[in-house]
Design an enzyme around this catalytic site. Structure first.
Site, PDB file in Angstrom:
ATOM      1  N   LYS A  40      38.153  39.961  15.239  1.00  0.00           N
ATOM      2  CA  LYS A  40      36.848  39.539  15.759  1.00  0.00           C
ATOM      3  C   LYS A  40      36.978  39.107  17.227  1.00  0.00           C
ATOM      4  O   LYS A  40      38.101  38.875  17.711  1.00  0.00           O
ATOM      5  CB  LYS A  40      36.305  38.394  14.904  1.00  0.00           C
ATOM      6  CG  LYS A  40      37.169  37.139  14.909  1.00  0.00           C
ATOM      7  CD  LYS A  40      36.749  36.172  13.805  1.00  0.00           C
ATOM      8  CE  LYS A  40      37.596  34.912  13.829  1.00  0.00           C
ATOM      9  NZ  LYS A  40      37.349  34.057  12.655  1.00  0.00           N
ATOM     10  N   ARG A 140      30.141  25.646   6.009  1.00  0.00           N
ATOM     11  CA  ARG A 140      29.590  26.620   6.961  1.00  0.00           C
ATOM     12  C   ARG A 140      28.705  27.620   6.239  1.00  0.00           C
ATOM     13  O   ARG A 140      27.496  27.506   6.244  1.00  0.00           O
ATOM     14  CB  ARG A 140      30.753  27.294   7.708  1.00  0.00           C
ATOM     15  CG  ARG A 140      30.334  28.130   8.879  1.00  0.00           C
ATOM     16  CD  ARG A 140      31.514  28.502   9.769  1.00  0.00           C
ATOM     17  NE  ARG A 140      32.554  29.278   9.101  1.00  0.00           N
ATOM     18  CZ  ARG A 140      33.662  29.677   9.714  1.00  0.00           C
ATOM     19  NH1 ARG A 140      33.886  29.376  10.973  1.00  0.00           N
ATOM     20  NH2 ARG A 140      34.579  30.369   9.050  1.00  0.00           N
ATOM     21  N   HIS A 170      37.324  29.660   2.629  1.00  0.00           N
ATOM     22  CA  HIS A 170      37.979  29.400   3.910  1.00  0.00           C
ATOM     23  C   HIS A 170      38.320  27.912   3.984  1.00  0.00           C
ATOM     24  O   HIS A 170      37.487  27.067   3.677  1.00  0.00           O
ATOM     25  CB  HIS A 170      37.011  29.793   5.039  1.00  0.00           C
ATOM     26  CG  HIS A 170      37.631  29.841   6.392  1.00  0.00           C
ATOM     27  ND1 HIS A 170      38.744  30.594   6.697  1.00  0.00           N
ATOM     28  CD2 HIS A 170      37.284  29.227   7.562  1.00  0.00           C
ATOM     29  CE1 HIS A 170      39.044  30.459   7.984  1.00  0.00           C
ATOM     30  NE2 HIS A 170      38.177  29.629   8.530  1.00  0.00           N
ATOM     31  N   ARG A 223      43.676  37.093   5.388  1.00  0.00           N
ATOM     32  CA  ARG A 223      42.928  37.354   6.624  1.00  0.00           C
ATOM     33  C   ARG A 223      43.741  36.769   7.771  1.00  0.00           C
ATOM     34  O   ARG A 223      43.625  35.611   8.134  1.00  0.00           O
ATOM     35  CB  ARG A 223      41.539  36.697   6.549  1.00  0.00           C
ATOM     36  CG  ARG A 223      40.752  37.052   5.286  1.00  0.00           C
ATOM     37  CD  ARG A 223      39.361  36.437   5.294  1.00  0.00           C
ATOM     38  NE  ARG A 223      39.338  35.004   5.411  1.00  0.00           N
ATOM     39  CZ  ARG A 223      39.343  34.152   4.387  1.00  0.00           C
ATOM     40  NH1 ARG A 223      39.362  34.595   3.127  1.00  0.00           N
ATOM     41  NH2 ARG A 223      39.315  32.847   4.598  1.00  0.00           N
ATOM     42  N   TYR A 268      34.720  24.042  47.093  1.00  0.00           N
ATOM     43  CA  TYR A 268      33.388  23.443  46.942  1.00  0.00           C
ATOM     44  C   TYR A 268      33.489  21.943  46.732  1.00  0.00           C
ATOM     45  O   TYR A 268      34.347  21.471  45.982  1.00  0.00           O
ATOM     46  CB  TYR A 268      32.664  24.043  45.738  1.00  0.00           C
ATOM     47  CG  TYR A 268      32.150  25.443  45.952  1.00  0.00           C
ATOM     48  CD1 TYR A 268      31.173  25.717  46.911  1.00  0.00           C
ATOM     49  CD2 TYR A 268      32.641  26.494  45.194  1.00  0.00           C
ATOM     50  CE1 TYR A 268      30.705  27.007  47.104  1.00  0.00           C
ATOM     51  CE2 TYR A 268      32.173  27.791  45.369  1.00  0.00           C
ATOM     52  CZ  TYR A 268      31.204  28.042  46.330  1.00  0.00           C
ATOM     53  OH  TYR A 268      30.740  29.308  46.515  1.00  0.00           O
ATOM     54  N   CYS A 314      36.475  28.272  41.861  1.00  0.00           N
ATOM     55  CA  CYS A 314      35.208  28.937  42.192  1.00  0.00           C
ATOM     56  C   CYS A 314      34.880  29.967  41.107  1.00  0.00           C
ATOM     57  O   CYS A 314      35.643  30.146  40.164  1.00  0.00           O
ATOM     58  CB  CYS A 314      35.284  29.648  43.534  1.00  0.00           C
ATOM     59  SG  CYS A 314      35.955  28.679  44.881  1.00  0.00           S
ATOM     60  N   MET A 315      33.770  30.666  41.292  1.00  0.00           N
ATOM     61  CA  MET A 315      33.391  31.679  40.309  1.00  0.00           C
ATOM     62  C   MET A 315      34.407  32.825  40.248  1.00  0.00           C
ATOM     63  O   MET A 315      34.756  33.311  39.168  1.00  0.00           O
ATOM     64  CB  MET A 315      32.000  32.242  40.638  1.00  0.00           C
ATOM     65  CG  MET A 315      31.476  33.183  39.581  1.00  0.00           C
ATOM     66  SD  MET A 315      29.934  33.985  40.046  1.00  0.00           S
ATOM     67  CE  MET A 315      28.790  32.636  40.009  1.00  0.00           C
ATOM     68  N   ASP A 316      34.911  33.231  41.418  1.00  0.00           N
ATOM     69  CA  ASP A 316      35.749  34.434  41.485  1.00  0.00           C
ATOM     70  C   ASP A 316      37.127  34.197  42.091  1.00  0.00           C
ATOM     71  O   ASP A 316      37.951  35.113  42.122  1.00  0.00           O
ATOM     72  CB  ASP A 316      35.042  35.496  42.336  1.00  0.00           C
ATOM     73  CG  ASP A 316      33.572  35.577  42.003  1.00  0.00           C
ATOM     74  OD1 ASP A 316      33.265  35.894  40.843  1.00  0.00           O
ATOM     75  OD2 ASP A 316      32.731  35.276  42.880  1.00  0.00           O
TER      76      ASP A 316
END
Ligand SMILES: *Cc1c(COP(=O)(O)O)cnc(C)c1O
Length: 372
Positions: A40, A140, A170, A223, A268, A314-316
């Protein structure tokens, strides 16, 4: 999001490690027990299709996913083994479950009733493969009592083409040293087993932690999730019972290196100020890649030396403090080995006060996965 294939930031996935981890687990299972590889969330960020291929070679007999779309991705990629969707899928999507031959968790009587209505209107008479989920204490999804489970079984038997293929639960604390709650849950599952006149093809209770530390517990399928990727489900609480090899490393390169005079700020908010003349390196990875802002101060590895992230992520991009001048394009290791030094996903998780599961799932699509 497009994949940044023209940028030096890469998640490198060691397929031999994946093979080793799955094969080690398979070797320990008795001959009646099958390993289903949990892929998953894009194989916990490692790439679902590729992980499935390697896991199959190592002995996996089926796959588990969280969503219908993840299951379809595997089928479209040519996976022919059983695929179980661990969560609830809308009854509106039953035609897709049938078309792709997928198995799905069933958690409520309401779902069964609606599903039988949907089925009665379809021409299709292929079996709808159902795994009854028992909620023994996770809280759940699932049926909460033996009576409810019996009722569900009866409903399935009475409503062909529904097919009762599995029964599962589970555990919420299988990765903890204190097994009191684990035993409370397994006792509840036993109470369900006691009232059932027969059992379906698959009975499964084990995630990685249950399989590692509660080996003797019942079932004929496991699993196996986080163990595939070489990560200890307990973090550091419990010892692995065999060697798990971490499969993922994360690397990048220095795209700028400069000597910043004493008293200048970085990033920043100007939250970091150099205390002497400092060598500062810039790396093309940021929070949009899943390398979150909370990692400010975490140490990356350059030429076998630890270099702290200075200023905000930062973002990038982000900046690190280097101990000396280093050539452009020098390798930077965020996760993995570099010289004598090493950062694990567990180290990252500890730093951000989370778990490695979350850290690795956060790696965004922009980071290319490279298989070696
Ligand atoms: C994710 C998941 C697993 C796999 O758990 P790991 O700890 O990664 O082994 C097993 N069962 C269910 C129901 C899950 O949601």
């Amino acid at each position: 999001m497009v994949v940044g294939i023209h940028r030096p930031t890469q998640a490198i996935v060691n397929t031999q490690a994946i093979y080793h981890n799955v094969a080690s687990e398979v070797a320990l299972l008795d001959k009646h027990t099958e390993l289903f590889a949990v892929v998953k969330a894009n194989g916990y960020g490692h790439g679902a299709v590729k992980v499935a291929e390697v896991a199959r070679k190592a002995g996996a007999k089926g796959f588990c996913v969280a969503t219908l779309d993840e299951a379809i991705e595997l089928r479209e990629a040519g996976v022919v083994e059983p695929i179980l969707i661990l969560s609830v899928v809308s009854t509106l999507n039953i035609p897709l479950l049938l078309a792709y031959d997928l198995s799905v968790a069933v958690a409520t009587q309401e779902w069964l009733v609606t599903a039988s209505e949907v089925l009665s209107e379809l021409e299709e008479k292929k079996p709808l493969k159902l795994h009854i989920k028992v909620d023994t204490g996770m809280g759940r999804i699932g049926f909460r009592s033996p009576v409810e489970v019996l009722e569900a079984v009866q409903w399935i038997e009475d409503h062909k083409p529904m097919m009762w293929e599995g029964l599962f639960t589970h555990f919420s604390t299988a990765d903890e040293a204190d097994d009191t709650y684990y035993h409370k849950q397994s006792k509840r599952f036993d109470e369900v087993l006691e009232v059932l006149p027969q059992l379906p093809r698959y009975v499964h209770v084990s995630n990685t932690a249950t399989s590692l530390w509660h080996k003797k517990y019942k079932g004929n399928m496991v699993r196996f999730g986080i163990g595939i990727y070489g990560l200890n489900p307990s973090g550091k609480a419990l010892e692995e019972t065999y060697e798990l090899q971490p499969a993922l490393s994360l690397v990048s390169e220095l795209i700028q290196v400069k000597l910043v005079p004493k008293g200048e700020s970085i990033g920043y908010g100007a939250t970091y100020t150099t205390t002497t003349d400092e060598w500062i390196g810039t790396i093309p990875i940021g929070y949009a890649d899943g390398w979150i802002r909370k990692l400010q101060g975490f140490e990356l590895l350059v030429n076998g030396k630890r270099c702290p992230i200075v200023g905000r992520v930062c973002m990038d991009q982000l900046m690190i403090r280097l101990p000396e001048e280093v050539p452009l394009n020098t390798l930077v290791t965020l996760v993995g080995k570099n010289g004598e030094e090493q950062n694990s996903l567990q180290d990252v998780a500890d730093y951000v006060e989370s778990i490695h599961y979350e850290v690795v799932c956060l790696l965004s699509e922009r980071v290319p996965r490279i298989y070696i």
